[in-house]
Design a protein around this motif. Structure first.
Motif, PDB file in Angstrom:
ATOM      1  N   SER A 348      33.669 -12.031  -5.844  1.00  0.00           N
ATOM      2  CA  SER A 348      33.314 -13.195  -5.029  1.00  0.00           C
ATOM      3  C   SER A 348      31.864 -13.131  -4.579  1.00  0.00           C
ATOM      4  CB  SER A 348      34.236 -13.276  -3.804  1.00  0.00           C
ATOM      5  OG  SER A 348      35.590 -13.412  -4.201  1.00  0.00           O
ATOM      6  N   ASP A 355      26.222 -19.153  -7.536  1.00  0.00           N
ATOM      7  CA  ASP A 355      27.038 -20.324  -7.254  1.00  0.00           C
ATOM      8  C   ASP A 355      26.413 -21.605  -7.799  1.00  0.00           C
ATOM      9  OD1 ASP A 355      29.274 -21.689  -5.767  1.00  0.00           O
ATOM     10  OD2 ASP A 355      27.550 -22.583  -4.743  1.00  0.00           O
ATOM     11  N   LYS A 375      29.543 -20.247 -17.648  1.00  0.00           N
ATOM     12  CA  LYS A 375      30.527 -21.089 -16.990  1.00  0.00           C
ATOM     13  C   LYS A 375      30.778 -22.352 -17.819  1.00  0.00           C
ATOM     14  CE  LYS A 375      29.153 -19.578 -12.346  1.00  0.00           C
ATOM     15  NZ  LYS A 375      28.666 -20.022 -11.009  1.00  0.00           N
ATOM     16  N   ASP A 466      35.874 -21.000 -15.770  1.00  0.00           N
ATOM     17  CA  ASP A 466      35.924 -22.174 -14.907  1.00  0.00           C
ATOM     18  C   ASP A 466      36.190 -21.689 -13.490  1.00  0.00           C
ATOM     19  OD1 ASP A 466      36.103 -24.615 -13.760  1.00  0.00           O
ATOM     20  OD2 ASP A 466      37.701 -25.389 -15.051  1.00  0.00           O
ATOM     21  N   VAL A 467      35.148 -21.679 -12.655  1.00  0.00           N
ATOM     22  CA  VAL A 467      35.260 -21.188 -11.296  1.00  0.00           C
ATOM     23  C   VAL A 467      35.732 -22.317 -10.402  1.00  0.00           C
ATOM     24  CG1 VAL A 467      34.037 -20.079  -9.382  1.00  0.00           C
ATOM     25  CG2 VAL A 467      33.383 -19.592 -11.737  1.00  0.00           C
ATOM     26  N   SER A 468      36.783 -22.070  -9.649  1.00  0.00           N
ATOM     27  CA  SER A 468      37.342 -23.090  -8.771  1.00  0.00           C
ATOM     28  C   SER A 468      36.318 -23.508  -7.735  1.00  0.00           C
ATOM     29  CB  SER A 468      38.590 -22.546  -8.066  1.00  0.00           C
ATOM     30  OG  SER A 468      39.096 -23.481  -7.142  1.00  0.00           O
ATOM     31  N   GLY A 469      36.037 -24.831  -7.703  1.00  0.00           N
ATOM     32  CA  GLY A 469      35.087 -25.360  -6.728  1.00  0.00           C
ATOM     33  C   GLY A 469      33.649 -25.286  -7.165  1.00  0.00           C
ATOM     34  N   HIS A 470      33.404 -24.687  -8.340  1.00  0.00           N
ATOM     35  CA  HIS A 470      32.002 -24.553  -8.782  1.00  0.00           C
ATOM     36  C   HIS A 470      31.360 -25.910  -9.009  1.00  0.00           C
ATOM     37  CE1 HIS A 470      28.490 -23.389 -11.078  1.00  0.00           C
ATOM     38  NE2 HIS A 470      28.915 -24.146 -12.070  1.00  0.00           N
ATOM     39  N   SER A 471      32.105 -26.844  -9.594  1.00  0.00           N
ATOM     40  CA  SER A 471      31.527 -28.148  -9.918  1.00  0.00           C
ATOM     41  C   SER A 471      31.109 -28.905  -8.668  1.00  0.00           C
ATOM     42  CB  SER A 471      32.536 -28.973 -10.724  1.00  0.00           C
ATOM     43  OG  SER A 471      33.731 -29.141  -9.984  1.00  0.00           O
ATOM     44  N   GLU A 472      31.802 -28.655  -7.530  1.00  0.00           N
ATOM     45  CA  GLU A 472      31.441 -29.343  -6.298  1.00  0.00           C
ATOM     46  C   GLU A 472      30.243 -28.691  -5.621  1.00  0.00           C
ATOM     47  OE1 GLU A 472      34.478 -28.441  -7.100  1.00  0.00           O
ATOM     48  OE2 GLU A 472      35.482 -30.369  -7.410  1.00  0.00           O
TER      49      GLU A 472
END
Length: 483
Positions: A348, A355, A375, A466-472
């Motif tokens: 993390s 990020d 990613k 694919d990291v959760s929340g990365h796109s946001e």
């Protein structure tokens, strides 16, 4: 009176239409064809050159084709010598040889060649396009090695000839896959107007003429070379000439995509203090510095300006698109053989550092290797940035070692006893330093003619995470405004 000019794709005048009206009010249109001034020899060349030449192809097309035609001529003659040896090897002229033996030998050759084709395409198929210059020359090395085996075949006993011919067939299969795929990539590079199909058709016409001329010349050579000494002397001369011409042909190519080596050379040029005022190097400048055979995973050490005569010291390696399990193995304590325990650095924490990036970078603790995790949604420009980030980290490490010399046992990137916090801080600082210049470099690269929209850094089948929340959370960078 109005005049209408008709132009070809290159903007050259092909005809002029002139409208005139006589006293009776009748209209007449005259068609005027310009005198092209071409000699019969030039018109003959037009049959073998792409329409709109030289505007329809890149500047390096003609030089490459000249060398490629000459090497094909030498290869045709050498091929006749090897074919004669093959006929002797399968028993032509030997009354004790049976047709069944020749058929069985042909089947074994075909089987070995086709299996090799499948395995080679599966293993290295993705690497051919990024490293097309390397595999184009490697294909001819394979082909020449096959010719040598063919000429050696008559001296082996008949049972061993099966092995020799099978090995020769395997080498020719390697040549076929490497040459065909590399040629497709080079043709796509040469075609400037989207005329890839026509360019390949004209290239086939050139090869047909060269092969015919080579067979005619070869028939005279083969008929006059009868002794083994003369055969080998001629074969060696032809093969050396063949490889030399191929080397010149490949070196004449000026690729515009950034593969691993070219990306390293460009970064080396950018980071060198002497080149600060020169800006981004052109594709032609980098092409003069390229190695044809080069370990693609090796990073260049940016210590001086890149010139055609300079030699670059190579140190660390980098692997791009590696699975996440490789990174987790690197993060785990050295004395733990499994991943069931917590790593020394939380994943993390590392994800937080990167990020806003479409990649994750980490220096392997036990080898001079940088691991690059891509990613989902990573673009070719993101891959270039990741590779340059690894180059920058290696440059910073080298500078630190020059200021504080270390012992031989401390040459590795980071040992287990090293402070992981220092590594993370170095990652943050290097990323900040790269971000300050990266988009400016991207804009200059495009101006210099580099193609940044074609991915050429991955040479093996790779994966994305694919990291959760990365796109946001990721920063949205508009690359279009730098195009």
């Amino acid at each position: 009176m109005p005049e209408i000019y008709e132009l070809d794709e290159a903007g050259k005048l092909t005809s002029t239409y002139v409208e005139t009206i006589n006293n009776e009010g009748k209209t007449r249109i005259d068609v005027i064809f310009p005198n092209d001034g071409k000699s019969p020899w030039q018109k003959l060349l037009d049959v073998f050159l792409p329409a709109g030449y030289p505007h329809s192809v890149t500047e390096d097309y003609l030089e490459y084709q000249i060398y490629d035609s000459l090497q094909a001529f030498a290869s045709s003659i050498a091929g006749l010598l090897s074919n004669r040896a093959v006929l002797e090897g399968v028993g032509v002229g030997d009354a004790s040889t049976t047709p069944n033996y020749a058929i069985l030998l042909s089947i074994l050759q075909e089987a070995a060649g086709r299996i090799t084709t499948i395995l080679f395409a599966h293993r290295l198929g993705k690497a051919i396009e990024p490293e097309c210059k390397t595999y184009r020359l490697a294909a001819d090395v394979f082909n020449d090695a096959a010719m040598v085996l063919d000429c050696l075949s008559p001296i082996f006993p008949r049972p061993f000839r099966v092995i020799v011919f099978s090995a020769s067939s395997m080498l020719r299969s390697l040549c076929g896959v490497a040459a065909g795929s590399a040629k497709a990539s080079l043709s796509a590079h040469f075609a400037r107007w989207g005329n890839l199909g026509e360019l390949n058709a004209k290239d086939a016409s050139q090869e047909t003429v060269i092969s015919l001329l080579g067979m005619l010349a070869g028939s005279l050579v083969v008929s006059r070379i009868t002794t083994p000494l003369a055969t080998w002397a001629s074969l060696i001369v032809l093969l050396v000439l063949h490889l030399m011409l191929n080397t010149l042909a490949v070196r004449a190519v000026c690729m515009r995509t950034l593969n691993r080596q070219r990306a390293g050379l460009v970064f080396q040029h950018l980071i060198a203090p002497k080149n600060a005022s020169m800006g981004v190097p052109s594709p032609a400048h980098i092409a003069a510095c390229e190695y044809i055979f080069y370990p693609s995973s090796t990073l260049f050490l940016p210590v001086s300006a890149v010139t055609a005569s300079s030699t670059s010291k190579r140190l660390a390696k980098a692997h791009i698109g590696v699975p996440l399990i490789t990174l987790l193995s690197s993060l785990a304590p050295a004395n733990q053989a499994t991943l069931s325990h917590f790593p020394r650095i939380s994943i993390s924490t590392l994800l937080e550092v990167f990020d806003s990036q479409n990649y994750i970078l980490w220096p392997h603790p036990s080898t001079n290797t940088y691991l690059i995790i891509l990613k989902r949604g990573c673009t070719p420009i993101d891959q270039i940035k990741a590779w340059w980030h690894a180059c920058l980290l290696e440059h910073m490490r080298h500078q630190q070692r020059e200021k504080q010399p270390v012992t031989k046992s401390e040459v590795k990137l980071e040992t287990v006893s090293s402070a992981e916090d220092a590594v993370l801080e170095r990652l943050r600082q290097s990323l900040e330093q790269l971000n300050s210049k990266f988009m400016e470099w991207v804009a200059e690269l495009r101006v210099k003619g580099w193609d940044l929209d074609t991915a050429a850094l991955e040479t093996r089948t790779s994966v994305r995470i694919d990291v959760s929340g990365h796109s946001e959370r990721a920063k949205k960078v508009d690359f279009e405004k730098y195009s």
